[in-house]
Design a protein around this motif. Structure first.
Motif, PDB file in Angstrom:
ATOM      1  N   LEU A  25       0.821  -1.213   0.000  1.00 25.15           N
ATOM      2  CA  LEU A  25       0.000   0.000   0.000  1.00 25.15           C
ATOM      3  C   LEU A  25       0.856   1.265   0.000  1.00 25.15           C
ATOM      4  CD1 LEU A  25      -2.962   0.622  -0.149  1.00 25.15           C
ATOM      5  CD2 LEU A  25      -3.049   0.611   2.340  1.00 25.15           C
ATOM      6  N   TRP A  34      -4.432   8.930  -4.183  1.00 29.78           N
ATOM      7  CA  TRP A  34      -5.599   8.156  -3.743  1.00 29.78           C
ATOM      8  C   TRP A  34      -6.667   8.157  -4.828  1.00 29.78           C
ATOM      9  CZ3 TRP A  34      -5.117   4.837  -0.038  1.00 29.78           C
ATOM     10  CH2 TRP A  34      -4.242   5.084   1.021  1.00 29.78           C
ATOM     11  N   CYS A  45     -12.528   2.572   0.432  1.00 33.27           N
ATOM     12  CA  CYS A  45     -11.398   2.956   1.283  1.00 33.27           C
ATOM     13  C   CYS A  45     -10.392   3.827   0.531  1.00 33.27           C
ATOM     14  CB  CYS A  45     -10.723   1.730   1.907  1.00 33.27           C
ATOM     15  SG  CYS A  45      -9.788   0.698   0.768  1.00 33.27           S
ATOM     16  N   PHE A  46     -10.471   3.854  -0.802  1.00 34.77           N
ATOM     17  CA  PHE A  46      -9.621   4.740  -1.597  1.00 34.77           C
ATOM     18  C   PHE A  46     -10.343   6.037  -1.965  1.00 34.77           C
ATOM     19  CE2 PHE A  46      -7.076   0.963  -3.534  1.00 34.77           C
ATOM     20  CZ  PHE A  46      -6.398   0.803  -2.340  1.00 34.77           C
ATOM     21  N   PRO A  50      -9.368   8.656   2.520  1.00 34.39           N
ATOM     22  CA  PRO A  50      -8.423   7.544   2.505  1.00 34.39           C
ATOM     23  C   PRO A  50      -7.168   7.806   3.342  1.00 34.39           C
ATOM     24  CG  PRO A  50      -8.258   8.771   0.463  1.00 34.39           C
ATOM     25  CD  PRO A  50      -9.405   9.366   1.240  1.00 34.39           C
ATOM     26  N   SER A  55      -7.263   1.965   5.065  1.00 37.06           N
ATOM     27  CA  SER A  55      -7.232   1.056   3.920  1.00 37.06           C
ATOM     28  C   SER A  55      -6.723  -0.321   4.336  1.00 37.06           C
ATOM     29  CB  SER A  55      -6.363   1.633   2.803  1.00 37.06           C
ATOM     30  OG  SER A  55      -6.927   2.832   2.323  1.00 37.06           O
TER      31      SER A  55
END
Length: 79
Positions: A25, A34, A45-46, A50, A55
């Motif tokens: 990540l 992002w 989550c992105f 974020p 994430s």
């Protein structure tokens, strides 16, 4: 003990063996914003506030999303 040019025992054909999700990540967020990640992988989550921490929490609980992130990582860094 294995020398530097020997394949490590365990999962010799797995390019993600030994690579932590947090490292994947972090490397992806260095390469992409992002917003770019959200365009490539459609997961909230992105998209919504974020952070790496949030994430990671989502990806650890959601195998299909983690697989998509791992595939993007491999496409982006293991040609």
């Amino acid at each position: 003990m294995a020398s530097d040019n020997e394949i490590p025992e365990g999962q010799p054909n797995n390019p993600l063996h030994g690579v932590k999700l947090v490292d994947i990540l972090e490397k992806l967020t260095e390469k992409y914003t992002w917003e770019e990640l959200a365009d490539r992988i459609n997961i909230n989550c992105f998209k919504s506030n974020p952070t790496v921490k949030s994430s990671l929490k989502f990806l650890r609980r959601t195998p299909w999303a983690r697989t998509k992130v791992e595939q993007l990582y491999l496409r982006s860094f293991h040609k």
